[in-house]
Write an enzyme that holds these catalytic residues in place. Structure first.
Site, mmCIF file in Angstrom:
data_model
loop_
_atom_site.group_PDB
_atom_site.id
_atom_site.type_symbol
_atom_site.label_atom_id
_atom_site.label_comp_id
_atom_site.label_asym_id
_atom_site.label_seq_id
_atom_site.Cartn_x
_atom_site.Cartn_y
_atom_site.Cartn_z
ATOM 1 N N CYS A 78 -21.723 7.158 -51.598
ATOM 2 C CA CYS A 78 -21.991 8.265 -50.663
ATOM 3 C C CYS A 78 -20.683 8.971 -50.324
ATOM 4 C CB CYS A 78 -22.631 7.738 -49.382
ATOM 5 S SG CYS A 78 -24.340 7.260 -49.671
ATOM 6 N N GLU A 98 -16.910 10.158 -46.106
ATOM 7 C CA GLU A 98 -16.797 8.702 -45.986
ATOM 8 C C GLU A 98 -15.703 8.231 -46.952
ATOM 9 O OE1 GLU A 98 -20.510 6.495 -46.260
ATOM 10 O OE2 GLU A 98 -19.492 4.893 -47.363
ATOM 11 N N ARG A 149 -18.970 2.703 -40.673
ATOM 12 C CA ARG A 149 -17.935 2.934 -41.701
ATOM 13 C C ARG A 149 -16.559 3.197 -41.093
ATOM 14 N NH1 ARG A 149 -21.327 0.967 -43.018
ATOM 15 N NH2 ARG A 149 -23.124 1.618 -44.208
HETATM 16 C C1 LIG Z 1 -22.049 3.187 -56.784
HETATM 17 C C2 LIG Z 1 -21.442 2.949 -55.423
HETATM 18 C C3 LIG Z 1 -22.252 2.525 -54.381
HETATM 19 C C4 LIG Z 1 -21.712 2.295 -53.110
HETATM 20 N N1 LIG Z 1 -22.543 1.860 -52.103
HETATM 21 C C5 LIG Z 1 -22.013 1.607 -50.882
HETATM 22 C C6 LIG Z 1 -22.856 1.130 -49.812
HETATM 23 O O1 LIG Z 1 -24.053 0.933 -49.966
HETATM 24 N N2 LIG Z 1 -22.271 0.919 -48.604
HETATM 25 C C7 LIG Z 1 -20.935 1.109 -48.383
HETATM 26 O O2 LIG Z 1 -20.478 0.878 -47.260
HETATM 27 N N3 LIG Z 1 -20.136 1.566 -49.371
HETATM 28 C C8 LIG Z 1 -20.627 1.808 -50.598
HETATM 29 N N4 LIG Z 1 -19.804 2.269 -51.601
HETATM 30 C C9 LIG Z 1 -18.389 2.567 -51.301
HETATM 31 C C10 LIG Z 1 -17.429 1.384 -51.595
HETATM 32 O O3 LIG Z 1 -17.966 0.538 -52.566
HETATM 33 C C11 LIG Z 1 -17.106 0.593 -50.338
HETATM 34 O O4 LIG Z 1 -16.517 1.404 -49.366
HETATM 35 C C12 LIG Z 1 -16.178 -0.589 -50.643
HETATM 36 O O5 LIG Z 1 -16.151 -1.451 -49.543
HETATM 37 C C13 LIG Z 1 -14.762 -0.169 -51.005
HETATM 38 O O6 LIG Z 1 -14.064 -1.305 -51.490
HETATM 39 P P1 LIG Z 1 -12.847 -1.151 -52.491
HETATM 40 O O7 LIG Z 1 -12.274 -2.493 -52.766
HETATM 41 O O8 LIG Z 1 -13.234 -0.384 -53.695
HETATM 42 O O9 LIG Z 1 -11.858 -0.305 -51.594
HETATM 43 P P2 LIG Z 1 -10.921 0.924 -52.028
HETATM 44 O O10 LIG Z 1 -11.767 2.073 -52.420
HETATM 45 O O11 LIG Z 1 -9.912 0.453 -53.017
HETATM 46 O O12 LIG Z 1 -10.208 1.244 -50.644
HETATM 47 C C14 LIG Z 1 -10.948 1.739 -49.553
HETATM 48 C C15 LIG Z 1 -10.004 1.815 -48.335
HETATM 49 O O13 LIG Z 1 -9.629 0.498 -47.935
HETATM 50 C C16 LIG Z 1 -8.214 0.333 -48.002
HETATM 51 N N5 LIG Z 1 -7.969 -1.034 -48.483
HETATM 52 C C17 LIG Z 1 -8.515 -1.652 -49.565
HETATM 53 N N6 LIG Z 1 -8.109 -2.923 -49.625
HETATM 54 C C18 LIG Z 1 -7.271 -3.122 -48.573
HETATM 55 C C19 LIG Z 1 -6.542 -4.234 -48.079
HETATM 56 N N7 LIG Z 1 -6.533 -5.430 -48.680
HETATM 57 N N8 LIG Z 1 -5.793 -4.061 -46.957
HETATM 58 C C20 LIG Z 1 -5.769 -2.865 -46.323
HETATM 59 N N9 LIG Z 1 -6.437 -1.778 -46.739
HETATM 60 C C21 LIG Z 1 -7.183 -1.910 -47.845
HETATM 61 C C22 LIG Z 1 -7.718 1.407 -48.971
HETATM 62 O O14 LIG Z 1 -6.383 1.772 -48.714
HETATM 63 C C23 LIG Z 1 -8.695 2.546 -48.649
HETATM 64 O O15 LIG Z 1 -8.304 3.233 -47.477
HETATM 65 C C24 LIG Z 1 -20.322 2.499 -52.882
HETATM 66 C C25 LIG Z 1 -19.519 2.928 -53.945
HETATM 67 C C26 LIG Z 1 -20.050 3.145 -55.202
HETATM 68 C C27 LIG Z 1 -19.150 3.558 -56.326
#
Ligand SMILES: Cc1cc2nc3c(=O)[nH]c(=O)nc-3n(C[C@H](O)[C@H](O)[C@H](O)COP(=O)(O)OP(=O)(O)OC[C@H]3O[C@@H](n4cnc5c(N)ncnc54)[C@H](O)[C@@H]3O)c2cc1C
Length: 316
Positions: free
Chosen positions: A239, A310, A182
């Site tokens: 998480c 995380e 992560r």
């Molecule tokens: C129900 C649930 C289950 C989940 N299960 C998992 C799992 O199994 N494994 C896992 O790893 N995660 C999991 N997650 C966490 C999450 O889904 C992941 O971390 C996901 O990859 C985040 O993507 P996002 O587009 O929502 O990013 P955001 O939450 O919008 O951003 C996350 C980070 O990335 C940065 N960011 C986003 N897009 C860009 C970009 N284009 N350029 C630069 N920086 C950027 C943001 O500034 C921030 O720091 C889960 C979340 C939920 C709600």
């Protein structure tokens, strides 16, 4: 620095209804909490996006690029500066060609990880199923090195197109990115400022030809498992803490500390999965932060282990 009238005017002239001011972040994050962003921009193209970033850089305005907000905790005071979202238009996924035995699939940062998984499964391309059921975008997935025990983004990513604050567009190849659990370390690829966080425009993934129906079955099974083990219907960011070691689960430690079901204000440690904090409706970021402290202190006291979030905590 917050956005003054002159800056608002420039943004409105450039972006029309694609910019909002004092936009509540609670509607852009899966935790459903968070105060207002001074400006919230929905980018329509790489060109507009680059222009806004360059202008913000010149005016020393902070920018936060987000995806679906599924790993974000925005504090109740909100975010000073500009939040930029890519999820509306920058979503294209396409085949870029072949390299050795790999088919190269390029996905724009705003594409959903789930769409990329489905695209790969439909074409019988193996490698993306670790992400089956992980919410969020390709950009967020790359920044988080999203994954599960069976794999993560760093295993299949071949290169990324990024924007750096100095307005440089660059392609960074996998060998210059250090992926760990992560976590992504860009310092090897960022020569001018090793601390800089690049903005992801797209990612190219190297996938192997395989069988579509086998991959489909596997993906369905993984999604089904999530439905059973993860809480539904509440605001959550998945998480909350990282596992302190691969074999030591944060959820198990929280459960052993007797905190499963612990409630503060409108938020609770999920009774289904102890590493999920859930917003039951009326929760605030302050409630989540208070619960986070309680968990960290108790786990430290009982097991001498420091749990590291995380979830990315932003804002004021
Ligand atoms: C129900 C649930 C289950 C989940 N299960 C998992 C799992 O199994 N494994 C896992 O790893 N995660 C999991 N997650 C966490 C999450 O889904 C992941 O971390 C996901 O990859 C985040 O993507 P996002 O587009 O929502 O990013 P955001 O939450 O919008 O951003 C996350 C980070 O990335 C940065 N960011 C986003 N897009 C860009 C970009 N284009 N350029 C630069 N920086 C950027 C943001 O500034 C921030 O720091 C889960 C979340 C939920 C709600």
């Amino acid at each position: 620095m917050s956005i003054n009238t002159e800056y608002k005017k420039w943004l409105s002239e450039q972006l029309g209804d694609r910019v909002g001011f004092d936009e509540p972040m609670s509607v852009h994050t899966s935790f459903r909490v968070g105060g207002p962003a001074d400006a919230y921009v929905i980018s329509e193209s790489v060109e507009v996006f680059t222009k806004v970033i360059r202008w913000a850089g010149q005016n020393k305005l902070p920018i936060l690029v987000i995806g679906d907000g599924t790993n974000l905790l925005v504090k109740d005071g909100g975010i000073r500066g500009i939040v930029i979202s890519m999820v509306q238009d920058m979503r294209k996924i396409s085949i870029e060609g072949k390299a050795g035995d790999k088919i190269m699939v390029k996905a724009m940062a705003g594409a959903r990880m789930q769409s990329l998984c489905r695209y790969a499964v439909d074409l019988g391309l193996e490698g993306m199923n670790f992400a089956a059921g992980i919410p969020g975008t390709v950009g967020g997935g790359i920044m988080m090195n999203a994954g599960t025990r069976i794999g993560s983004v760093g295993d299949v990513l071949d290169s990324v197109d990024v924007i750096l604050s100095l307005d440089l567009r660059e392609k960074i190849t996998r060998k210059d990115i250090n992926f760990s659990y992560r976590k992504v370390d860009w310092s090897r690829s960022l020569k001018s400022d090793p601390e800089e966080k690049p903005i992801i425009v797209s990612g190219t993934f190297g996938l192997k030809k395989s069988g579509s129906s086998m991959l489909k079955k596997e993906a369905e099974k993984l999604i089904e498992k999530r439905m059973v083990t993860q809480p539904k219907a509440f605001g959550t960011a998945g998480c909350f803490f990282k596992n302190p070691e691969p074999e030591k689960s944060a959820g198990e430690l929280i459960e052993r500390a007797g905190l499963k079901g612990k409630k503060i204000g409108g938020v609770r440690v999920s009774t289904r999965h102890a590493n999920f904090i859930v917003n039951e409706g009326e929760g605030t970021a302050a409630d989540i932060l208070e619960l986070k402290e309680i968990i960290q202190n108790k786990v430290l006291e009982m097991f001498n282990i420091n749990l590291e979030p995380e979830v990315k905590i932003v804002g004021e």
